[in-house]
Every structure is written in C-alpha cells, then in structure tokens.
Write a protein that holds these residues in place. Structure first.
Motif, PDB file in Angstrom:
ATOM      1  N   HIS A  67     -31.847 100.720  60.953  1.00  0.00           N
ATOM      2  CA  HIS A  67     -32.495 101.193  59.784  1.00  0.00           C
ATOM      3  C   HIS A  67     -32.869 102.829  59.689  1.00  0.00           C
ATOM      4  CE1 HIS A  67     -32.991  96.565  61.261  1.00  0.00           C
ATOM      5  NE2 HIS A  67     -33.267  96.674  60.782  1.00  0.00           N
ATOM      6  N   GLY A  68     -32.213 103.629  60.672  1.00  0.00           N
ATOM      7  CA  GLY A  68     -32.424 104.797  59.809  1.00  0.00           C
ATOM      8  C   GLY A  68     -33.571 106.088  61.136  1.00  0.00           C
ATOM      9  N   TYR A  69     -33.709 104.633  62.475  1.00  0.00           N
ATOM     10  CA  TYR A  69     -34.997 105.649  63.622  1.00  0.00           C
ATOM     11  C   TYR A  69     -33.866 106.328  64.478  1.00  0.00           C
ATOM     12  CZ  TYR A  69     -38.253 103.162  61.249  1.00  0.00           C
ATOM     13  OH  TYR A  69     -39.428 102.606  60.169  1.00  0.00           O
ATOM     14  N   ASP A  70     -34.810 106.843  65.060  1.00  0.00           N
ATOM     15  CA  ASP A  70     -34.187 107.525  65.885  1.00  0.00           C
ATOM     16  C   ASP A  70     -33.684 107.016  67.107  1.00  0.00           C
ATOM     17  OD1 ASP A  70     -34.286 110.668  64.480  1.00  0.00           O
ATOM     18  OD2 ASP A  70     -36.483 110.030  65.110  1.00  0.00           O
ATOM     19  N   THR A  71     -34.589 105.921  67.902  1.00  0.00           N
ATOM     20  CA  THR A  71     -34.220 106.113  68.974  1.00  0.00           C
ATOM     21  C   THR A  71     -34.951 104.542  69.176  1.00  0.00           C
ATOM     22  OG1 THR A  71     -34.336 105.519  71.204  1.00  0.00           O
ATOM     23  CG2 THR A  71     -36.023 106.559  70.720  1.00  0.00           C
ATOM     24  N   ALA A  72     -34.912 103.359  70.126  1.00  0.00           N
ATOM     25  CA  ALA A  72     -35.834 102.212  70.070  1.00  0.00           C
ATOM     26  C   ALA A  72     -36.031 102.311  71.924  1.00  0.00           C
ATOM     27  CB  ALA A  72     -34.776 101.020  70.249  1.00  0.00           C
ATOM     28  N   ILE A  73     -37.807 101.229  71.453  1.00  0.00           N
ATOM     29  CA  ILE A  73     -38.003 100.040  72.532  1.00  0.00           C
ATOM     30  C   ILE A  73     -38.506  98.844  72.363  1.00  0.00           C
ATOM     31  CG2 ILE A  73     -40.309  99.809  71.319  1.00  0.00           C
ATOM     32  CD1 ILE A  73     -39.490 101.439  74.716  1.00  0.00           C
ATOM     33  N   LEU A  74     -38.021  98.727  73.597  1.00  0.00           N
ATOM     34  CA  LEU A  74     -37.632  96.448  74.005  1.00  0.00           C
ATOM     35  C   LEU A  74     -38.689  96.721  74.726  1.00  0.00           C
ATOM     36  CD1 LEU A  74     -34.516  98.027  73.695  1.00  0.00           C
ATOM     37  CD2 LEU A  74     -34.043  96.197  75.076  1.00  0.00           C
ATOM     38  N   CYS A  75     -39.339  95.302  74.281  1.00  0.00           N
ATOM     39  CA  CYS A  75     -40.174  94.136  74.746  1.00  0.00           C
ATOM     40  C   CYS A  75     -39.692  93.223  75.103  1.00  0.00           C
ATOM     41  CB  CYS A  75     -40.813  93.839  74.019  1.00  0.00           C
ATOM     42  SG  CYS A  75     -42.052  94.525  72.243  1.00  0.00           S
ATOM     43  N   ASP A  76     -40.754  93.444  75.977  1.00  0.00           N
ATOM     44  CA  ASP A  76     -39.986  91.409  77.171  1.00  0.00           C
ATOM     45  C   ASP A  76     -40.074  90.512  76.432  1.00  0.00           C
ATOM     46  OD1 ASP A  76     -42.600  90.769  77.387  1.00  0.00           O
ATOM     47  OD2 ASP A  76     -42.273  91.178  79.865  1.00  0.00           O
ATOM     48  N   ALA A  77     -39.891  89.108  77.272  1.00  0.00           N
ATOM     49  CA  ALA A  77     -39.482  87.746  76.043  1.00  0.00           C
ATOM     50  C   ALA A  77     -40.709  87.580  76.054  1.00  0.00           C
ATOM     51  CB  ALA A  77     -38.493  86.561  76.707  1.00  0.00           C
ATOM     52  N   GLN A  78     -41.724  87.903  76.602  1.00  0.00           N
ATOM     53  CA  GLN A  78     -43.342  87.781  76.434  1.00  0.00           C
ATOM     54  C   GLN A  78     -44.185  88.233  75.581  1.00  0.00           C
ATOM     55  OE1 GLN A  78     -42.024  87.381  79.856  1.00  0.00           O
ATOM     56  NE2 GLN A  78     -41.294  85.424  78.852  1.00  0.00           N
ATOM     57  N   GLY A  79     -43.460  89.771  74.906  1.00  0.00           N
ATOM     58  CA  GLY A  79     -44.085  90.472  74.082  1.00  0.00           C
ATOM     59  C   GLY A  79     -44.693  91.710  74.683  1.00  0.00           C
ATOM     60  N   PHE A  80     -44.593  92.329  76.240  1.00  0.00           N
ATOM     61  CA  PHE A  80     -44.618  92.857  76.368  1.00  0.00           C
ATOM     62  C   PHE A  80     -43.976  94.044  76.056  1.00  0.00           C
ATOM     63  CE2 PHE A  80     -47.494  89.871  78.488  1.00  0.00           C
ATOM     64  CZ  PHE A  80     -48.782  90.148  78.542  1.00  0.00           C
ATOM     65  N   VAL A  81     -44.325  95.444  76.282  1.00  0.00           N
ATOM     66  CA  VAL A  81     -43.886  96.683  76.029  1.00  0.00           C
ATOM     67  C   VAL A  81     -43.262  96.719  76.863  1.00  0.00           C
ATOM     68  CG1 VAL A  81     -43.406  99.134  75.389  1.00  0.00           C
ATOM     69  CG2 VAL A  81     -44.480  97.458  73.957  1.00  0.00           C
ATOM     70  N   THR A  82     -41.493  97.155  77.581  1.00  0.00           N
ATOM     71  CA  THR A  82     -40.955  97.664  78.105  1.00  0.00           C
ATOM     72  C   THR A  82     -40.343  99.573  78.612  1.00  0.00           C
ATOM     73  OG1 THR A  82     -39.066  97.313  78.133  1.00  0.00           O
ATOM     74  CG2 THR A  82     -40.473  95.886  79.184  1.00  0.00           C
ATOM     75  N   GLU A  83     -39.629  99.588  78.233  1.00  0.00           N
ATOM     76  CA  GLU A  83     -38.747 101.124  78.272  1.00  0.00           C
ATOM     77  C   GLU A  83     -37.901 101.278  77.060  1.00  0.00           C
ATOM     78  OE1 GLU A  83     -37.015 101.556  82.062  1.00  0.00           O
ATOM     79  OE2 GLU A  83     -35.499  99.870  81.958  1.00  0.00           O
ATOM     80  N   GLY A  84     -36.862 102.293  76.879  1.00  0.00           N
ATOM     81  CA  GLY A  84     -35.836 102.550  75.675  1.00  0.00           C
ATOM     82  C   GLY A  84     -34.796 102.993  76.545  1.00  0.00           C
ATOM     83  N   PRO A  85     -33.827 103.118  75.841  1.00  0.00           N
ATOM     84  CA  PRO A  85     -32.529 103.379  76.117  1.00  0.00           C
ATOM     85  C   PRO A  85     -32.846 104.883  77.112  1.00  0.00           C
ATOM     86  CG  PRO A  85     -32.570 103.306  74.237  1.00  0.00           C
ATOM     87  CD  PRO A  85     -34.053 103.407  74.324  1.00  0.00           C
ATOM     88  N   GLY A  86     -33.083 105.310  78.069  1.00  0.00           N
ATOM     89  CA  GLY A  86     -32.901 106.087  78.949  1.00  0.00           C
ATOM     90  C   GLY A  86     -34.573 107.082  79.176  1.00  0.00           C
ATOM     91  N   PHE A  87     -35.796 106.057  78.625  1.00  0.00           N
ATOM     92  CA  PHE A  87     -36.804 106.676  78.924  1.00  0.00           C
ATOM     93  C   PHE A  87     -37.725 105.501  78.932  1.00  0.00           C
ATOM     94  CE2 PHE A  87     -35.801 106.301  74.073  1.00  0.00           C
ATOM     95  CZ  PHE A  87     -37.111 105.677  74.497  1.00  0.00           C
ATOM     96  N   ASN A  88     -39.381 106.514  79.472  1.00  0.00           N
ATOM     97  CA  ASN A  88     -40.471 105.681  80.236  1.00  0.00           C
ATOM     98  C   ASN A  88     -41.540 105.660  78.022  1.00  0.00           C
ATOM     99  OD1 ASN A  88     -40.249 106.444  83.107  1.00  0.00           O
ATOM    100  ND2 ASN A  88     -40.835 104.088  82.401  1.00  0.00           N
ATOM    101  N   ILE A  89     -42.528 104.896  78.590  1.00  0.00           N
ATOM    102  CA  ILE A  89     -42.664 104.874  77.160  1.00  0.00           C
ATOM    103  C   ILE A  89     -44.696 105.257  77.588  1.00  0.00           C
ATOM    104  CG2 ILE A  89     -43.724 102.142  76.825  1.00  0.00           C
ATOM    105  CD1 ILE A  89     -42.328 104.975  74.212  1.00  0.00           C
ATOM    106  N   PHE A  90     -45.678 105.971  76.943  1.00  0.00           N
ATOM    107  CA  PHE A  90     -46.452 105.813  76.836  1.00  0.00           C
ATOM    108  C   PHE A  90     -47.493 106.135  75.449  1.00  0.00           C
ATOM    109  CE2 PHE A  90     -44.838 108.040  80.518  1.00  0.00           C
ATOM    110  CZ  PHE A  90     -45.772 108.658  81.200  1.00  0.00           C
TER     111      PHE A  90
END
Length: 307
Positions: A179-202
């Motif tokens: 989609h032309g973005y730099d990196t991703a963030i994943l949510c869990d199956a319940q829709g809560f934010v978790t982390e990205g490929p090699g980093f924490n998110i704030f």
C-alpha cells in the motif's frame, strides 16, 4: 590505505560455536533447529559512541528468554557479556548493532524429536548500526499501515520472550509495502493494538503517552521512554489500546533499540498534525539521544589487549 591493512572484521565480527570469525564467515548447519523450526531466542543491544546502552537490561532479558524456552548454551552470563564486548572490539565499530542468539542446535541422538536431546549453542555478532526505520523517514515521520493480519495470541507465543516467530509481523509488513507505507502495526484478534515488526508503539493523546499492555515485547527502549516521561513530567502509562484510539491519536511514535524514538506522521489514511513529527515525539527523541551523549546507562566497550 593498503588492502592488507583492512581488518577482516571491518564489516562485522561474529561468535559461532566457540570461535570468533568475520561476519561473512558466520554460519550454522542447515539442520540446526534454530533454522528449521525458528527454535531460538535472541536479543539486540546497541553500541553508541563506543559504549553499550543498557547492556545489563538486555542481558537480563536474554537470560529470561533462554530460561523460558529451556535453552542452555555452555556460556554463562559473564561469558556471554565477554563475547559481546569482544565482537564489538574486533569490529572496531563505535556505533553498532549487537545481537546475541541462543539456538536449539541439532540433536545429539540422530533422528531424535526431543528438544532436550539438542546441543544448544550461543551465536553473537556486531555489525554496523542499522535503523528499523531509516533516518530520512524518521525526519518526515513514518507512514504506518494498520495490518489486516492479527498478531499471534500471547497464549500461543509469549511476546515477552524475544523470538524469531515473525510470520504475522512479516505479513503485516508486506501488506504495508503493498500500500506504499513504510511499516506496519498489528492489532490482536480483539482489536487491541500490539506492536510492529521490530518496534513498540506509543500514542500521545491530550498530552498523555500510552503504550499497549499486550501482544508486545517488553522493549528496553520502551522502558527508556517511560523513564524519560517520568523525568520530563509527561504523564505515561502501559494500558489497553483499542485500534480506534490509535487512529484518533494526536501523535504516534515507535521505539526500538535499532533506531530509538521514531516519530510517525501518518496512520492509515489519517495525517497527524501537519504531516510532520509531533512536539512530544520530538522532545522524547531529543531527550533520548541527549541522555546517551551524557552517558546514561553507558557501559564502555572493553578494547582488545595489545602486546
């Protein structure tokens, strides 16, 4: 400079099966379970200006990860620390990415399927500094895609044990790039934010910093950010973070050993602020590197002895 004067370790130094070798010569057997089953744990510490940052914290986490996965290489904690110092010293690097890995190895008994029958071993290496998000992207703020792939459940793969199970993270990263973005963030199956490929998110919302309480590695840089918030009088907490709060944040930033505090300027189709890093993100980034320069959590690299 004469080619003979160039160190064979100039591109990096590694420790494999009890030997120090140039990074290009570091190898493991293709039958090692660390390769065939991702049956390994690892940690990464960075060297900045000739010294490790939070080395003891990284060693603590590495030991915890090995114990959790019943990995027991012959080197004890002191020996592992000495290996890391020597890898950096051999490389001659002042700024470095330094990894420690405990691999399951191969079974001592041919054909055994028992993890306990494997000969565990330590791998370590020091290579030139790398950034999970390139510096030029950090300057304008990373563009973050919220992946459709859910994070693997914590009950299946413990995210506090640093491991090479990256299938979900890699799927999210490929989707982001599609989609032309730099990196991703994943949510869990319940829709809560978790982390990205090699980093924490704030996120930053109404002046408060929040980082997810689940699906995430207990990052050392994450810990540093929370400590800095305390020093700077910025309210901060580890808490459940629904996807909607990520999408509605005033600011977003990522944090990792390989890059430090890395601002985000877009999340999905939403542009944050003026499409540039936000003020809280920038103040934390500046403080993080200033504290490095002041010697915060600094352990000098032990130089090689000379005759």
């Amino acid at each position: 400079m004469d080619i003979m004067d160039v160190s064979p370790f100039a591109d990096g130094a590694a420790y494999v099966k009890g030997r120090f070798v140039p990074i290009a010569e570091a190898a493991i057997p293709v039958t090692d379970w660390g390769f065939t089953r991702s049956d390994a744990v690892y940690d990464v510490v960075h060297v900045f200006g000739g010294g490790f940052f939070r080395l003891n914290d990284h060693l603590d986490r590495f030991i915890h990860s090995m114990q959790a996965r019943r990995l027991n290489p012959p080197e004890d904690r002191a020996a592992i620390e000495a290996v890391l110092h020597r890898c950096v010293a051999l490389s001659g690097l002042r700024d470095a990415y330094v990894a420690m890995v405990a691999s399951r190895g191969r079974p001592r008994v041919a054909g055994s399927r028992r993890p306990a029958d494997c000969e565990n071993h330590l791998i370590a290496y020091a290579i030139p500094w790398i950034d999970v998000i390139p510096k030029d992207v950090q300057e304008r703020g990373a563009h973050l895609w919220i992946a459709s792939t859910p994070r693997v459940p914590d009950v299946s793969v413990d995210p506090t044990v640093k491991n090479y199970q990256w299938s979900d993270l890699t799927s999210g990263l490929m989707e982001a790039h599609d989609h032309g973005y730099d990196t991703a963030i994943l949510c869990d199956a319940q829709g809560f934010v978790t982390e990205g490929p090699g980093f924490n998110i704030f996120i930053v919302k109404d002046g408060k910093v929040i980082t997810p309480d689940r699906g995430s590695l207990h990052g050392i840089t994450r810990q540093s950010v929370l400590e800095l918030c305390g020093m700077m009088g910025i309210p901060a907490e580890v808490a459940p973070l629904p996807r909607a709060e990520l999408e509605d944040a005033d600011e977003v930033f990522a944090a990792t050993t390989a890059g430090g505090v890395m601002p985000v300027s877009r999340v999905g189709g939403r542009i944050l602020g003026n499409d540039r890093p936000g003020p809280v993100s920038l103040s934390l980034k500046e403080a993080y590197w200033r504290k490095h320069a002041e010697g915060w959590h600094y352990t000098p690299v032990r130089l090689l002895e000379t005759a």
